[in-house]
Design a protein around this motif. Structure first.
Motif, mmCIF file in Angstrom:
data_model
loop_
_atom_site.group_PDB
_atom_site.id
_atom_site.type_symbol
_atom_site.label_atom_id
_atom_site.label_comp_id
_atom_site.label_asym_id
_atom_site.label_seq_id
_atom_site.Cartn_x
_atom_site.Cartn_y
_atom_site.Cartn_z
ATOM 1 N N ASP A 171 0.868 -1.174 0.000
ATOM 2 C CA ASP A 171 0.000 0.000 0.000
ATOM 3 C C ASP A 171 0.906 1.225 0.000
ATOM 4 O O ASP A 171 1.777 1.337 0.851
ATOM 5 C CB ASP A 171 -0.882 -0.034 1.248
ATOM 6 N N THR B 281 -6.298 -3.770 6.052
ATOM 7 C CA THR B 281 -6.216 -3.469 4.612
ATOM 8 C C THR B 281 -6.270 -4.806 3.912
ATOM 9 O O THR B 281 -5.249 -5.446 3.681
ATOM 10 C CB THR B 281 -4.909 -2.726 4.293
ATOM 11 N N GLU C 130 -6.709 -1.898 -2.583
ATOM 12 C CA GLU C 130 -6.062 -0.961 -1.661
ATOM 13 C C GLU C 130 -4.541 -0.988 -1.787
ATOM 14 O O GLU C 130 -3.851 -0.225 -1.134
ATOM 15 C CB GLU C 130 -6.466 -1.306 -0.223
ATOM 16 N N TYR C 131 -4.030 -1.901 -2.609
ATOM 17 C CA TYR C 131 -2.585 -2.035 -2.778
ATOM 18 C C TYR C 131 -2.162 -1.546 -4.154
ATOM 19 O O TYR C 131 -2.869 -1.741 -5.145
ATOM 20 C CB TYR C 131 -2.169 -3.499 -2.565
#
Length: 128
Positions: A99, A109, A114-115
């Motif tokens: 991330d 996460t 989200e990465y």
């Protein structure tokens, strides 16, 4: 160019162990959450484990809890995934992810979107 390079995959028998490593190309990764995902043939990529920038918070998929351990060494810019008691259903390509949007973040996460940076993947095959 920012890179993540995984290593440590291979062929192992049921009940065996492997340790995956993910080396980041620079120390800027040390302030971000890192994670492992996996993708089996014909299936979607799924979350395996994540670790906060400090290492104080870790998160695991239910399917690997109590068998896998994620850790990191920010001096070495490396994240690890220790996999014990491996099962045939753990067979997949394992990807390291970083991330890069939330520095010093310790919340969960778990979603792939989200990465922002991904490694090329390393194959893990567990024979029955």
């Amino acid at each position: 160019q920012v890179q993540l390079v995984e290593s440590g995959g291979g062929l192992v028998q049921t009940g065996g162990s492997l340790r995956l490593s993910c080396a980041a190309s620079d120390r800027s990764f040390s302030i971000y959450t890192m994670a492992w995902f996996r993708q089996a043939p014909g299936k979607e990529r799924e979350f395996v484990a994540a670790i906060s920038w400090s290492g104080d918070s870790t998160y695991y998929a239910d399917s690997v809890k109590d068998r896998f351990t994620i850790s990191r060494n920010n001096i070495k810019n490396t994240v690890y995934l220790q996999m014990n008691y491996l099962k045939p259903e753990d067979t997949a390509v394992y990807y390291c992810a970083a991330d890069r949007s939330r520095p010093y973040y310790s919340g969960s996460t778990l979603r792939s979107h989200e990465y922002h940076y991904w490694g090329q993947g390393t194959q893990v095959t567990v024979s029955s």
